[in-house]
Design an enzyme around this catalytic site. Structure first.
Site, PDB file in Angstrom:
ATOM      1  N   SER A 150     -40.603  40.602 195.287  1.00  0.00           N
ATOM      2  CA  SER A 150     -39.924  41.150 194.117  1.00  0.00           C
ATOM      3  C   SER A 150     -38.610  40.399 193.869  1.00  0.00           C
ATOM      4  O   SER A 150     -38.614  39.180 193.706  1.00  0.00           O
ATOM      5  CB  SER A 150     -39.712  42.655 194.309  1.00  0.00           C
ATOM      6  OG  SER A 150     -39.373  43.284 193.088  1.00  0.00           O
ATOM      7  N   GLU A 244     -49.242  44.843 187.258  1.00  0.00           N
ATOM      8  CA  GLU A 244     -47.802  45.059 187.377  1.00  0.00           C
ATOM      9  C   GLU A 244     -47.010  44.377 186.268  1.00  0.00           C
ATOM     10  O   GLU A 244     -47.416  43.352 185.724  1.00  0.00           O
ATOM     11  CB  GLU A 244     -47.305  44.616 188.747  1.00  0.00           C
ATOM     12  CG  GLU A 244     -47.556  43.170 189.118  1.00  0.00           C
ATOM     13  CD  GLU A 244     -46.849  42.822 190.421  1.00  0.00           C
ATOM     14  OE1 GLU A 244     -45.610  42.883 190.444  1.00  0.00           O
ATOM     15  OE2 GLU A 244     -47.537  42.508 191.397  1.00  0.00           O
ATOM     16  N   HIS A 274     -47.443  46.380 192.191  1.00  0.00           N
ATOM     17  CA  HIS A 274     -46.269  45.627 192.615  1.00  0.00           C
ATOM     18  C   HIS A 274     -46.091  45.669 194.142  1.00  0.00           C
ATOM     19  O   HIS A 274     -46.049  46.738 194.745  1.00  0.00           O
ATOM     20  CB  HIS A 274     -45.033  46.203 191.931  1.00  0.00           C
ATOM     21  CG  HIS A 274     -43.785  45.431 192.168  1.00  0.00           C
ATOM     22  ND1 HIS A 274     -43.656  44.110 191.817  1.00  0.00           N
ATOM     23  CD2 HIS A 274     -42.583  45.797 192.706  1.00  0.00           C
ATOM     24  CE1 HIS A 274     -42.447  43.695 192.119  1.00  0.00           C
ATOM     25  NE2 HIS A 274     -41.772  44.682 192.671  1.00  0.00           N
TER      26      HIS A 274
END
Length: 302
Positions: A150, A244, A274
């Site tokens: 991320s 996502e 995610h």
């Protein structure tokens, strides 16, 4: 409502739905979000025989994670996710441990500074300081990989650009999961995946981008690496879920890397969400992805 072919990801979605706050509940602040994220990570189990200990690299605190079977001389520098405003080595310890075990390496997770208290480029500076300290401590670049998820995946790509800028050697490879690589939130998936992403959305990412950037330009390549020049950067593996909001970031990043003649492998995992890798205890796809990434890093490390 989509009908998921993988019953395990449907189960993960049910768990996430049960965690949603009641309508009208107050929105937690950054301290509460950080505490909750760390608490989840600290509940997770580590591989048998794996241990962790505090470490400081270049003045930056972190955590050293040592799985059984780690080959001598190998290191993974890990940059955690959390939208640049939360997350820590504690929140990501189980995931880091499983990746390190799969790659047969020791891992060092960096506790880089977070916004809004420490705005961009504090996180980049800390990642660079930790990398420099590893080199100064005798780590060989060809036996070093950098990984992140991320925001940490975006930070890893920013670090790649910072190394190039400063003339420092590249590591053996970069592995990024669902990287947040465009803080302008301009990709098509921010809209097209609104209904299928159960964990992140554009308004929340916009809020976190503002908190991290503190009014600075989101198109700065060290904030949004999709705007950077990656020529000369070492090979990159990208894994992302098909469902996502950050899917476009991975696709765009792979395109940018390919145009810069970087060896890049993009894997889009159907039906996954995610950073689905974090659901290894209940999701076979997560375990397969970690194993595949571990094999890729193992091969890069020689």
């Amino acid at each position: 409502m989509a009908n998921w072919k993988d019953p395990e990801i449907a189960g993960v979605r049910a768990i996430l739905a049960a965690r949603q706050p009641e309508p009208g509940a107050p929105t937690p602040g950054f301290p509460e979000r950080r505490a909750a994220m760390d608490a989840l990570g600290e509940k997770g189990a580590l591989p048998v025989g794996c241990y962790h200990e505090p470490v400081t690299l270049g003045g930056v605190r972190g955590e050293r994670v040592v799985p059984q079977g780690a080959a001598p001389g190998r290191t993974m520098l890990y940059l955690h996710g959390g939208a640049y405003t939360m997350g820590s080595p504690r929140s990501h310890r189980p995931l880091v441990a499983r990746l390190a075990e799969a790659a047969r390496t020791v891992a060092v997770a960096v506790d880089y500074r977070l916004g809004p208290e420490h705005r961009f480029p504090a996180a980049v500076d800390d990642a660079l300081a930790a990398y420099r300290a590893l080199l100064d401590g005798g780590a060989e670049p060809e036996r070093l990989v950098v990984a992140g998820d991320s925001a940490g995946g975006g930070l890893a790509m920013a670090l790649a650009l910072a190394l190039k800028r400063d003339g420092l050697p590249q590591p053996a490879g970069w592995f990024v999961m669902s990287p947040w690589a465009d803080l302008t939130q301009s990709g098509a998936s921010y809209a097209s995946k609104t209904a299928t992403d159960p964990t992140i959305n554009k308004p929340r990412l916009d809020e976190n981008a503002r908190a991290y950037l503190g009014g600075l330009d989101p198109r700065d390549p060290l904030a949004s690496p999709v705007f950077g020049d990656f020529e000369g950067v070492s090979p990159v593996l990208i894994q992302v879920g098909s469902e996502e909001a950050l899917l476009s970031d991975s696709v765009t990043l792979a395109d940018v890397l390919a145009h810069a003649r970087v060896a890049v492998r993009l894997e889009v995992w159907p039906e996954m969400i995610h950073v689905f890798h974090a659901w290894g205890p209940v999701l076979q796809a997560a375990r397969r992805a970690v194993a595949d990434a571990g094999a890729w890093m193992d091969a890069r490390l020689g």
